[in-house]
Design an enzyme around this catalytic site. Sequence first.
Site, short mmCIF file in Angstrom:
data_model
loop_
_atom_site.label_atom_id
_atom_site.label_comp_id
_atom_site.label_asym_id
_atom_site.label_seq_id
_atom_site.Cartn_x
_atom_site.Cartn_y
_atom_site.Cartn_z
N TYR A 167 7.93 -16.35 -9.98
CA TYR A 167 9.07 -17.10 -9.44
C TYR A 167 10.41 -16.56 -9.91
O TYR A 167 11.45 -17.13 -9.62
CB TYR A 167 8.94 -18.57 -9.86
CG TYR A 167 8.79 -18.74 -11.36
CD1 TYR A 167 9.90 -18.76 -12.19
CD2 TYR A 167 7.53 -18.81 -11.94
CE1 TYR A 167 9.76 -18.86 -13.55
CE2 TYR A 167 7.38 -18.92 -13.31
CZ TYR A 167 8.51 -18.95 -14.11
OH TYR A 167 8.36 -19.05 -15.47
N GLY A 168 10.39 -15.45 -10.64
CA GLY A 168 11.64 -14.91 -11.21
C GLY A 168 11.75 -13.43 -10.94
O GLY A 168 11.62 -12.98 -9.80
N LEU A 217 9.74 -11.08 -11.33
CA LEU A 217 8.56 -10.47 -10.70
C LEU A 217 8.50 -10.70 -9.19
O LEU A 217 7.61 -10.16 -8.52
CB LEU A 217 7.28 -10.94 -11.37
CG LEU A 217 7.01 -10.26 -12.71
CD1 LEU A 217 5.99 -11.04 -13.52
CD2 LEU A 217 6.55 -8.83 -12.49
N GLU A 251 5.77 -11.62 -20.81
CA GLU A 251 6.30 -12.98 -20.88
C GLU A 251 6.49 -13.43 -22.32
O GLU A 251 7.26 -14.33 -22.59
CB GLU A 251 5.41 -13.95 -20.10
CG GLU A 251 5.27 -13.61 -18.62
CD GLU A 251 6.58 -13.59 -17.85
OE1 GLU A 251 7.62 -14.04 -18.37
OE2 GLU A 251 6.57 -13.10 -16.71
#
Length: 173
Positions: free
Chosen positions: A18-19, A21, A86
């Site tokens: 959701y970012g 990536l 992450e």
Amino acid sequence: MASTNPQPVAALHNVFVYGSLLADDVARVLLNRVPASSPAILHNYHRFSIKGRVYPAILPIENKQVSGKVLSGITPFELHILDEFEDVEYERQTVDVYLMDSSEKLQVSTYVWSNKTDPKLYGEWDFQEWQRLHKEDFIKMSLGFMEELQLPESKPRVTTYESFFQPKTDGQS
């Protein structure tokens, strides 16, 4: 007699992103390929901006939703790379998402912000703005992260990030 494969097939994973990536270029740097993907919605979560960071965080928030995409066919080795990327700021969790093209419900992994009460979280993160302002530097940081990951004493991703994205010290807050 038919031959059987004595090696168990490693399970492939689906990961909701959701970012950063969402950008194929970032996925290509980390995974050395661009996985197949499908647009998806994660219900009852919110995507926050983070003060001092260019990437977002998600946390469960009732009646909110996060749009993103599901990366399909992620190998255990690739999942390990994503876990390292992450870093300690996120926890990999299993969530249900809905594919936008079919409304199919899918159970996937995603990365949820570890600090549930982080005062640095605010507003809503904007992918288009990130692409304009930060994508190029983020790709360079990701390349540095992958080089660092090959070293026996690799630094955490947050350290690599901070070496690329220095806070502005112009006296303004």
